[in-house]
Design a protein around this motif. Sequence first.
Motif, short mmCIF file in Angstrom:
data_model
loop_
_atom_site.label_atom_id
_atom_site.label_comp_id
_atom_site.label_asym_id
_atom_site.label_seq_id
_atom_site.Cartn_x
_atom_site.Cartn_y
_atom_site.Cartn_z
N SER A 1 0.80 -1.14 -0.02
CA SER A 1 0.10 0.03 0.18
C SER A 1 0.86 1.26 -0.10
O SER A 1 1.99 1.43 0.59
CB SER A 1 -1.03 0.08 1.32
N ILE A 2 0.42 2.16 -0.88
CA ILE A 2 1.15 3.56 -0.90
C ILE A 2 0.46 4.42 0.17
O ILE A 2 -0.74 4.82 0.11
CB ILE A 2 1.11 4.04 -2.06
N ARG A 3 1.45 4.93 1.06
CA ARG A 3 0.97 5.90 2.16
C ARG A 3 1.15 7.24 1.92
O ARG A 3 0.47 8.01 1.85
CB ARG A 3 1.50 5.55 3.58
N VAL A 4 2.39 7.65 1.11
CA VAL A 4 2.61 8.95 0.63
C VAL A 4 3.39 8.66 -0.73
O VAL A 4 4.30 7.74 -1.06
CB VAL A 4 3.76 9.36 1.44
N ASN A 5 2.92 9.52 -1.63
CA ASN A 5 3.35 9.63 -2.99
C ASN A 5 3.27 10.89 -3.47
O ASN A 5 2.81 11.27 -4.08
CB ASN A 5 2.76 8.66 -3.93
N MET B 1 9.68 16.20 4.52
CA MET B 1 8.84 14.99 4.59
C MET B 1 9.46 13.73 5.45
O MET B 1 8.44 12.96 5.78
CB MET B 1 8.76 14.44 3.02
N LEU B 2 10.49 13.78 5.48
CA LEU B 2 11.26 12.61 6.30
C LEU B 2 10.77 12.75 7.82
O LEU B 2 10.86 11.93 8.32
CB LEU B 2 12.64 12.69 6.17
N LYS B 3 10.82 13.94 8.27
CA LYS B 3 10.57 14.20 9.66
C LYS B 3 9.43 13.12 10.26
O LYS B 3 9.95 12.49 11.28
CB LYS B 3 10.36 15.77 10.09
N PRO B 4 8.20 13.17 9.72
CA PRO B 4 7.25 12.59 10.45
C PRO B 4 7.48 10.72 10.32
O PRO B 4 7.07 9.92 11.26
CB PRO B 4 5.85 12.49 9.75
#
Length: 174
Positions: free
Chosen positions: A101-105, A122-125
């Motif tokens: 499953s793609i959560r972020v793209n 984008m990496l922080k969370p």
Amino acid sequence: SRLADLGKLDFSRQPLADSSLTDLDEGEIKRLRGVIEKRNGEKFLLELTDDELLKALNLITDVNGKYVPTVTGMLLVGKEESIEKHIPTAQSAFQVLEGTSIRVNEQLRKPLIATFEFFEQMLKPWNPEREMEFGLLNIPVPEFDNRAFREALINAFAHRDYSMLQMTRVVIND
């Protein structure tokens, strides 16, 4: 690609003859200056005018008496629409996968410094910190070291072949 492999051609220094200085983004040039200042780069570069800075870094080059951006110049400080027009292979993505499953793209064609800053945000969370005890101090330690992540980004973008249709991807998965 073959000439570059043999060291006979530096694709990044090639002029984009059908482009002009208007394809460069003044805001991105300011961002570049900010990076030079923040990262303790060559401080003398900050004393140069924008044109002198772009020449010194080989971001523009003279073609028949007219300065035009190089491939590197367009990638670093070009306007988004100019990057898409002149270097259509310069696309990147930040993706988070959970199983299949793609959560972020998030796909983008931003100048490289803006792309790096976007990817770092984008990496922080997705980069949890754990506290380690060091004597009387508790020190937060992220799962991914930010300096190592930045270095990996630089390597991924600097060593890819922009003459080939492909995308630079940052993928976080299980």
